[in-house]
Design a protein around this motif. Structure first.
Motif, PDB file in Angstrom:
ATOM      1  N   HIS A   1      12.590 -14.915 -56.337  1.00 24.96           N
ATOM      2  CA  HIS A   1      11.939 -15.233 -55.000  1.00 24.96           C
ATOM      3  C   HIS A   1      12.391 -16.664 -54.769  1.00 24.96           C
ATOM      4  O   HIS A   1      12.460 -16.855 -53.732  1.00 24.96           O
ATOM      5  CB  HIS A   1      10.439 -15.288 -55.833  1.00 24.96           C
ATOM      6  CG  HIS A   1       9.430 -15.697 -55.355  1.00 24.96           C
ATOM      7  ND1 HIS A   1       8.522 -15.699 -54.151  1.00 24.96           N
ATOM      8  CD2 HIS A   1       8.527 -17.321 -55.319  1.00 24.96           C
ATOM      9  CE1 HIS A   1       7.996 -16.213 -53.274  1.00 24.96           C
ATOM     10  NE2 HIS A   1       7.729 -18.109 -54.302  1.00 24.96           N
ATOM     11  N   LYS A   2      12.925 -16.928 -56.006  1.00 29.07           N
ATOM     12  CA  LYS A   2      13.286 -18.924 -54.745  1.00 29.07           C
ATOM     13  C   LYS A   2      14.097 -18.791 -54.526  1.00 29.07           C
ATOM     14  O   LYS A   2      14.906 -19.712 -53.117  1.00 29.07           O
ATOM     15  CB  LYS A   2      13.955 -19.580 -56.721  1.00 29.07           C
ATOM     16  CG  LYS A   2      12.502 -20.157 -57.401  1.00 29.07           C
ATOM     17  CD  LYS A   2      13.292 -20.876 -58.048  1.00 29.07           C
ATOM     18  CE  LYS A   2      12.333 -21.755 -59.473  1.00 29.07           C
ATOM     19  NZ  LYS A   2      12.720 -22.006 -60.387  1.00 29.07           N
TER      20      LYS A   2
ATOM     21  N   SER B   1      12.686 -17.450 -50.808  1.00 31.73           N
ATOM     22  CA  SER B   1      12.316 -18.803 -50.168  1.00 31.73           C
ATOM     23  C   SER B   1      13.172 -19.345 -49.463  1.00 31.73           C
ATOM     24  O   SER B   1      12.839 -20.206 -48.219  1.00 31.73           O
ATOM     25  CB  SER B   1      11.386 -19.098 -51.386  1.00 31.73           C
ATOM     26  OG  SER B   1      10.856 -20.180 -50.613  1.00 31.73           O
TER      27      SER B   1
ATOM     28  N   ARG C   1      14.331 -18.006 -46.453  1.00 35.60           N
ATOM     29  CA  ARG C   1      13.322 -18.189 -45.021  1.00 35.60           C
ATOM     30  C   ARG C   1      13.024 -19.465 -44.855  1.00 35.60           C
ATOM     31  O   ARG C   1      13.085 -19.977 -43.692  1.00 35.60           O
ATOM     32  CB  ARG C   1      11.908 -17.003 -46.016  1.00 35.60           C
ATOM     33  CG  ARG C   1      11.580 -16.974 -44.953  1.00 35.60           C
ATOM     34  CD  ARG C   1       9.757 -15.818 -45.655  1.00 35.60           C
ATOM     35  NE  ARG C   1       9.669 -16.828 -46.733  1.00 35.60           N
ATOM     36  CZ  ARG C   1       9.914 -15.892 -47.947  1.00 35.60           C
ATOM     37  NH1 ARG C   1      10.248 -14.372 -48.003  1.00 35.60           N
ATOM     38  NH2 ARG C   1       9.525 -15.967 -49.446  1.00 35.60           N
ATOM     39  N   SER C   2      12.745 -20.252 -45.659  1.00 37.79           N
ATOM     40  CA  SER C   2      12.888 -21.916 -44.977  1.00 37.79           C
ATOM     41  C   SER C   2      14.083 -22.567 -44.337  1.00 37.79           C
ATOM     42  O   SER C   2      13.974 -23.334 -43.325  1.00 37.79           O
ATOM     43  CB  SER C   2      12.756 -23.041 -46.595  1.00 37.79           C
ATOM     44  OG  SER C   2      11.130 -22.518 -47.153  1.00 37.79           O
TER      45      SER C   2
END
Length: 160
Positions: free
Chosen positions: A17-18, A21, A24-25
């Motif tokens: 997930h990290k 994420s 995406r960021s």
């Protein structure tokens, strides 16, 4: 390595997930369109997470039988399972393979054995190591076969 082996499923999911994420960021907040993960070839969480979060995967391998067999196993056990577009780059290839006929024959052989396209060959040139990283070859020797090989691969990558 031992600490990686003892991680549980919850930790693995958080790590993935990290990674997703962060990807995406970087895209949304910084406008980064291309992110390259250079991972170890084995099946460790960081490598698998990088692969799972990738849109396109490049397997960089040497053209010898040892790498070929190891790559076949990784393709069957991991890359096929992920269902991602995967391409091969052959590294440390002797310069005598860089005639059109020899390089095409080598690419065709590897493609047949692995069932994946070969997008390029990177030449082996021990003189590059002799610089000790003190110069940037693409700037100082833009016509060097290594620079040409990388440029050709970049051109082909843009097609995918």
């Amino acid at each position: 390595l031992r600490s990686m082996i003892t991680k549980d499923r919850v930790w693995e999911m958080r790590a993935l997930h990290k990674t997703l994420s962060a990807k995406r960021s970087l895209h949304q907040e910084m406008g980064i369109d291309v992110l390259i993960f250079d991972t170890s070839p084995g099946m460790i969480y960081s490598s698998i997470n990088a692969l799972a979060s990738s849109d396109l995967i490049f397997i960089v391998m040497k053209g010898d039988e040892y790498d070929l067999e190891g790559t076949k196993e990784l393709i069957k056990g991991l890359y096929d399972v992920l269902g991602k577009k995967t391409l091969i780059i052959l590294n440390k290839i002797p310069l005598n393979y860089f005639s059109n006929e020899a390089s095409e024959k080598l690419k065709a052989s590897i493609q047949e054995k692995l069932g994946l396209p070969v997008v390029g060959l990177i030449p082996c040139d021990c003189n590059l190591l002799a610089t000790g990283g003190k110069s940037i070859i693409a700037i100082n020797q833009p016509n060097h076969p290594f620079v040409k090989a990388i440029s050709d691969i970049i051109d082909k990558i843009q097609l995918f």
